[in-house]
Design a protein around this motif. Structure first.
Motif, short mmCIF file in Angstrom:
data_model
loop_
_atom_site.label_atom_id
_atom_site.label_comp_id
_atom_site.label_asym_id
_atom_site.label_seq_id
_atom_site.Cartn_x
_atom_site.Cartn_y
_atom_site.Cartn_z
N HIS A 38 0.83 -1.20 0.00
CA HIS A 38 0.00 0.00 0.00
C HIS A 38 0.87 1.26 0.00
CE1 HIS A 38 -3.87 1.79 0.24
NE2 HIS A 38 -3.71 2.34 1.43
N LEU A 39 1.93 1.24 0.82
CA LEU A 39 2.84 2.40 0.89
C LEU A 39 3.63 2.57 -0.40
CD1 LEU A 39 4.26 2.29 4.54
CD2 LEU A 39 2.25 3.44 3.67
N LEU A 40 4.05 1.46 -1.00
CA LEU A 40 4.76 1.54 -2.28
C LEU A 40 3.84 2.14 -3.35
CD1 LEU A 40 6.62 -1.91 -2.25
CD2 LEU A 40 7.68 0.36 -2.14
N ASN A 41 2.57 1.74 -3.30
CA ASN A 41 1.60 2.30 -4.25
C ASN A 41 1.45 3.81 -4.05
OD1 ASN A 41 -1.53 0.86 -5.47
ND2 ASN A 41 -0.30 2.53 -6.26
N HIS A 42 1.36 4.24 -2.79
CA HIS A 42 1.30 5.68 -2.48
C HIS A 42 2.53 6.40 -3.04
CE1 HIS A 42 -2.26 5.20 -0.29
NE2 HIS A 42 -1.97 5.81 0.86
N SER A 43 3.70 5.75 -2.91
CA SER A 43 4.96 6.39 -3.32
C SER A 43 4.98 6.71 -4.81
CB SER A 43 6.15 5.48 -2.97
OG SER A 43 6.18 5.21 -1.59
N LEU A 44 4.20 5.98 -5.60
CA LEU A 44 4.15 6.25 -7.03
C LEU A 44 3.56 7.62 -7.34
CD1 LEU A 44 2.99 2.75 -8.38
CD2 LEU A 44 5.29 3.76 -8.47
N GLY A 45 2.91 8.22 -6.34
CA GLY A 45 2.40 9.58 -6.51
C GLY A 45 3.50 10.59 -6.76
N LEU A 46 4.73 10.25 -6.39
CA LEU A 46 5.87 11.13 -6.69
C LEU A 46 6.09 11.24 -8.20
CD1 LEU A 46 8.30 9.87 -3.91
CD2 LEU A 46 7.27 12.14 -4.05
N ILE A 47 5.60 10.24 -8.94
CA ILE A 47 5.70 10.28 -10.41
C ILE A 47 4.48 11.00 -10.98
CG2 ILE A 47 5.87 8.89 -12.50
CD1 ILE A 47 7.13 6.67 -10.74
N SER A 48 3.29 10.45 -10.69
CA SER A 48 2.06 11.08 -11.18
C SER A 48 0.86 10.33 -10.62
CB SER A 48 1.99 11.05 -12.71
OG SER A 48 1.86 9.71 -13.18
N LEU A 49 -0.31 10.94 -10.75
CA LEU A 49 -1.55 10.29 -10.35
C LEU A 49 -1.79 9.05 -11.21
CD1 LEU A 49 -4.23 10.29 -8.74
CD2 LEU A 49 -5.18 11.77 -10.53
N ASN A 50 -1.44 9.13 -12.49
CA ASN A 50 -1.61 8.00 -13.40
C ASN A 50 -0.77 6.81 -12.96
OD1 ASN A 50 -2.74 6.83 -15.83
ND2 ASN A 50 -0.66 6.96 -16.67
N ALA A 51 0.48 7.08 -12.48
CA ALA A 51 1.35 6.01 -11.99
C ALA A 51 0.72 5.33 -10.77
CB ALA A 51 2.73 6.57 -11.64
N MET A 52 0.08 6.12 -9.90
CA MET A 52 -0.61 5.55 -8.74
C MET A 52 -1.74 4.62 -9.19
SD MET A 52 -0.87 8.93 -6.28
CE MET A 52 -1.18 8.11 -4.71
N GLU A 53 -2.48 5.03 -10.21
CA GLU A 53 -3.60 4.21 -10.70
C GLU A 53 -3.10 2.91 -11.31
OE1 GLU A 53 -6.44 4.87 -9.85
OE2 GLU A 53 -6.87 7.00 -9.87
N ILE A 54 -1.98 2.97 -12.03
CA ILE A 54 -1.40 1.76 -12.64
C ILE A 54 -0.94 0.80 -11.53
CG2 ILE A 54 0.50 0.86 -14.02
CD1 ILE A 54 0.34 3.47 -15.67
N GLY A 55 -0.25 1.35 -10.52
CA GLY A 55 0.19 0.53 -9.39
C GLY A 55 -0.98 -0.07 -8.64
N ARG A 56 -2.08 0.69 -8.54
CA ARG A 56 -3.28 0.22 -7.84
C ARG A 56 -3.87 -1.02 -8.53
NH1 ARG A 56 -8.46 1.38 -9.15
NH2 ARG A 56 -10.06 1.02 -7.52
N VAL A 57 -3.82 -1.06 -9.85
CA VAL A 57 -4.35 -2.21 -10.60
C VAL A 57 -3.61 -3.48 -10.19
CG1 VAL A 57 -4.58 -3.26 -12.88
CG2 VAL A 57 -5.13 -0.83 -12.56
#
Length: 568
Positions: A38-57
């Motif tokens: 979950h925290l790694l997925n949050h960390s993708l926000g440093l790249i972009s919201l789209n990266a967070m969504e991809i990680g969430r999948v």
């Protein structure tokens, strides 16, 4: 083998695995893996919201699959039930270490903080089919209810610290953990920082998007939120909070129960060295009694029966104790504990008892690892080496203190390296003398061979040292070495920082006397015939003598070597 015996044999490993402690640990580790993802997925926000969504999948493909859902729900249920049951069984919280109090408080703070978040994501998704995307969650927390963003950030930190403390309490008993700790500690600090930073960065991106009317309209149209959803979610949260309050009331009632229960019990006395005693109710462990009486007592694992650092020797009252459980016996066997040793965190005396803690109160996790039996005191047949510099006192009187310290340190280094390279244990340096032990983990035969090899290596190292320090020495340094093999008592002896593995007994004194005899024979090495015989080597061409050794009634056969480098 009968069918009944086969079933019983199959149940044993399952019974050992499915213990309460093991289930609590495994369920906690599952939740820690979920939280880390979950925290790694949050960390993708440093790249972009789209990266967070991809990680969430990817994240949801694992945890919202049928196996992942079953595993996660089971882990949550098992962990919460077992932890709550443990809290009910604790006799007194004031006997708990501060670090455990912190972990418990943070653990209890997590459910009320995350309850609304769970309802607003997984529950509404399952019931109403709402896509709880990062855009939806970040809007709900950051834009719509900023207070919830703060509460969820606090929940994230509490959950992470709670989990890290649990993992730390478990891993610190592993031999490799001390070397890996700096890396793991750095990662444990970095991950929540990256996650919170990514969360804020993604939330700022959603806030910017929300300022666009067209995006806002499309967003709400896609969500298609049912009427009254927010009120329903808060109602579910309130029901959950009421249930939690009931749990807290039960914990409070358990305090009253234990107070009333122990008041009816006749107190027992736990006696410690130096005349210290503690009056305690029967049914609590010796470790709890130590904490109750503010008596320092080692317990690296916090009384969970994992580390063995709380081990004690029972002086009086042993016959009235229950025999060690399977768990306690396994831990004592793992560390090579001698007979009569018990774990203070597992022993629950019903009558007066007298005990002696076996480890210092500030013991380290390493002292809970599997250790050789001789550390606790053991009679062994080993080889003992004594070595001493000749005329070094006269040398030190003619030199400046700096020169003396420099030379003696060079000598200790060369001799220490020679002993350790030959497989010996460097016991101590005494003035300009050296004592070493051989055979702590070897047979007497191998010990004898290693001791002779060490003597040869020491003589060779001394020659190298004399060559290197030729300009600093008025004359070459000379050494006398004595070797003997015999029965001694080996153990970890001393006090505080002056504790070390050493040996005492007649064989130690004999080895020391043989070293001194080198002055009489103008030799470099003297070793006993007993050691020579057990080494299996041929010394027929070496000078032998029969001598009287001070402290012994009979003569002893020895071999005298002028130059240990060429004794074979």
């Amino acid at each position: 083998m009968t069918a009944t015996s086969i079933i019983k044999a199959a149940r044993k490993p399952l019974k050992r695995f499915f213990t309460v402690g093991r289930l609590r640990l495994v369920s906690g580790l599952v939740l820690m893996v979920f939280l880390t993802g979950h925290l790694l997925n949050h960390s993708l926000g440093l790249i972009s919201l789209n990266a967070m969504e991809i990680g969430r999948v990817v994240f949801l493909d694992i945890w919202r699959s049928l196996p992942g859902t079953i595993l996660l729900i089971a882990a949550i249920a098992v962990h919460m039930i077992l932890v709550f049951a443990k809290m009910l069984s604790i006799h007194s919280y004031r006997r708990l270490p501060a670090r455990e109090i912190i972990q418990i408080v943070m653990g209890f703070a997590i459910p009320p903080l995350i309850l609304l978040h769970i309802v607003g994501t997984r529950v509404v998704h399952e019931i109403y089919g709402i896509d709880d995307s990062y855009a939806f969650v970040l809007f709900s927390l950051w834009v719509a209810t900023p207070l919830q963003a703060l509460l969820q950030s606090a929940a994230l930190i509490f959950a992470w610290v709670h989990g890290c403390l649990g993992v730390h309490f478990w891993l610190r008993l592993k031999p490799w953990y001390s070397s890996a700790f700096p890396i793991l500690y750095s990662l444990s600090l970095a991950l929540p920082i990256l996650a919170l930073t990514g969360f804020i960065n993604g939330a700022n991106e959603v806030e910017d998007l929300f300022s666009d009317a067209a995006w806002r309209t499309a967003f709400f149209a896609e969500m298609n939120l049912p009427e009254g959803l927010v009120g329903w979610a808060y109602g579910i949260r309130d029901q959950g909070l009421r249930l939690m309050i009931v749990g807290l009331v039960l914990l409070g009632a358990s305090r009253l129960f234990w107070i009333a229960h122990f008041k009816r019990k006749k107190l027992i006395t736990v006696s410690y060295p130096d005349g210290k005693t503690v009056s305690a109710p029967p049914g609590i462990t010796v470790l709890e009694a130590s904490n109750l009486g503010n008596i320092p007592h080692a317990s690296v694992c916090g009384g969970r029966g994992r580390c063995s650092t709380c081990r004690i020797r029972v002086i009086e009252g042993e016959m009235d104790l229950e025999p060690p459980s399977e768990r306690e016996a396994a831990v004592l066997k793992r560390v090579g504990a001698v007979d009569g040793t018990r774990l203070a965190c597992q022993v629950k005396p019903a009558t007066d008892i007298s005990v002696v803690p076996l480890l210092p109160a500030k013991s380290t996790p390493q002292q809970g690892f599997n250790q050789p039996g001789y550390l606790h005191g053991q009679e062994k047949e080993i080889a003992i080496l004594f070595a001493d510099l000749r005329s070094f006192t006269k040398f030190s009187e003619q030199k400046l203190p700096y020169d003396v310290v420099f030379v003696i340190n060079q000598y200790f280094r060369h001799m220490g390296e020679a002993i350790e390279a030959s497989g010996g244990h460097l016991d101590k340096f005494i003035g300009d003398g050296v004592m070493a032990l051989f055979g702590l983990d070897d047979t007497p035969e191998i010990a004898s061979q290693k001791a002779l090899d060490a003597a040869m290596a020491m003589a060779a190292e001394l020659e190298i040292m004399n060559s290197n320090l030729k300009s600093d020495l008025p004359s070459p340094l000379r050494i006398g070495i004595g070797l003997h093999l015999g029965q001694v008592i080996v153990g970890k002896m001393g006090y505080g920082n002056a504790t070390s593995i050493t040996a005492i007994g007649d064989a130690v004194n004999t080895a020391s006397r043989l070293e001194t005899m080198n002055k009489e024979f103008s030799s470099q090495l003297i070793f006993s015939s007993e050691l020579a015989k057990r080494s299996g080597r041929d010394f027929s061409n070496i000078r032998s003598e029969e001598v009287m050794v001070r402290g012994r009634e009979e003569t002893i056969a020895i071999y005298v070597v002028e130059d240990a480098k060429i004794m074979t």
